[in-house]
Design an enzyme around this catalytic site. Structure first.
Site, short mmCIF file in Angstrom:
data_model
loop_
_atom_site.label_atom_id
_atom_site.label_comp_id
_atom_site.label_asym_id
_atom_site.label_seq_id
_atom_site.Cartn_x
_atom_site.Cartn_y
_atom_site.Cartn_z
CB ALA B 95 -0.53 -0.20 1.16
CE LYS B 96 5.88 0.73 -3.13
NZ LYS B 96 5.08 -0.98 -3.93
#
Lengths: 270, 270
Positions: B95-96
């Site tokens: 998802a960073k």
């Protein structure tokens, strides 16, 4: 929405206020919890009470994702409500995304097409090919983190690279990216003295400025150093406005807080 | 899942393979498009055919968000399917994410509680107080970008700060953060020569390594320089496995590709 249309809205409303819709079920008025969708009910009431005082709303996606599918639905209803009822509003998905090229395109589609936001916030760490896919969308805006308002900003953002801080390097490098004109930047209000330096690098870019109010930033200082010829500032306030009251008068209390800021802004613009 | 349990799984399966579930409706076998949820149908078939050959799956959230509510539902079904049927699998939400403190806590809740992932990827730009809220979750893991596999990695990550590249500064700084033991790092396979330097800073941390296969990274090189005493590597392959065929044999074709990598890994581990 084009930048010109945003500037026209600012001049018309005498406001460059952005209201952050960071909706936490633990903080909204308890009477809303019996609604089918308390988050959307809260947003709708806040928007209806404040839309004439601000030019932008900024839901932070974290607060919606935390409630899973239901939360994503509330986010979708919120952006649709804004686009249908207040098309003059500049909408920001505060998502701080960023990934390799083809993946960033998927994020851009999520926020610019599936949810029809005018803009999205992104993180710069992965560089040019993680941001350019967002910039490719016409009349959409990409707001990249430059200098944030939190303590951790000093961990990396202000470190020196060849006698220049990383955030300045980020600003300068981004000027050569394709469709740079679609780029805006996040610059925290808690660091007003930095605005002079930032304006030397990006004199005309719009800056989204969180940290006024709850985080301690000062509106006058930010405007003194940050205003550009074309205004170039969107000042965000979230908690200070939306949680002004947690009783049935929450929307009017929010409007009152928003008005306080709008009056100051009108004064600064005149 | 604890790190010890992950290592035990790796030894049992003789594999440190992670399969990236980056599902694009334009790339999956056309016959699946008539399913009610083509993305989940695809994931389920891939998982059932490959779970014995890998220790981890990594859906990249961009590919789910791009399909809006439907996509989020597919992601939810995928993680639930994994947790119910293959509890020994280490799950990664790619998802960073990253935001100021209280907001990062909301993201952590989204991925560790609402969706019960074992880990989530985060970006380092906002520093300590944007990452520590993730690290606070017991038996959950936070995988921070260090040196990514894309071209843009050279824009900022490899720039020198006091004679040391930014990504090394990120690695070193993070060692002082609270619950550092819950931290892993993303290091791209396309930069195998960097692993020696990275292992000097974080000798025992797990590294999630994208870029083997489609992006050109070499498994042997990465292992030569990157393996730690406790293995310490998760090698990700996405497109090279899941899109091995776009006909009705797609799941078997994926298993065949996964087996090729698993056999090499078993050889390296022996």
């Amino acid at each position: 929405m084009t930048t010109q249309e945003l500037v026209a809205q600012i001049k018309k409303k005498k406001s460059f206020l952005c209201i952050g819709l960071d909706v936490d079920l633990d903080k909204i008025p308890p009477h809303l919890l019996k609604e089918e969708d308390p988050v959307f009910a809260f947003n709708k009431a806040i928007i209806d009470a404040t839309h004439h005082l601000c030019v932008s709303y900024k839901p932070n996606t974290a607060f919606y994702e935390a409630y899973g599918l239901k939360g994503w639905k509330s986010l979708e209803k919120t952006i649709n409500y804004l686009n249908e009822n207040y098309p003059g509003i500049f909408t920001i998905a505060d998502a701080k995304r960023g990934d390799i090229g083809n993946t960033s395109t998927m994020y851009a589609k999520a926020f610019f097409e599936d949810l029809a936001f005018d803009s999205v916030t992104v993180a710069p760490y992965m560089g040019k090919d993680s941001v350019e896919p967002f910039l490719a969308f016409e009349d959409k805006h990409t707001i990249m983190l430059a200098l944030t308002s939190n303590e951790g900003a000093f961990d990396f953002q202000t470190k020196q690279i060849n006698d220049k801080e990383l955030y300045k390097h980020v600003l300068e490098t981004s000027k050569s990216w394709k469709n740079f004109e679609n780029l805006m930047y996040v610059v925290g209000a808690t660091k007003a003295e930095y605005f002079t330096e930032i304006r030397k690098i990006v004199p005309n870019s719009f800056l989204l400025v969180p940290g006024v109010g709850a985080q301690g930033g000062n509106l006058q200082d930010v405007c003194k150093y940050g205003l550009s010829e074309n205004i170039g500032l969107l000042i965000n306030s979230s908690r200070g406005i939306i949680y002004a009251s947690n009783k049935t008068d929450f929307a009017e209390a929010a409007a009152k807080k928003a008005l306080e800021l709008q009056v100051q802004m009108a004064d600064i613009l005149s």
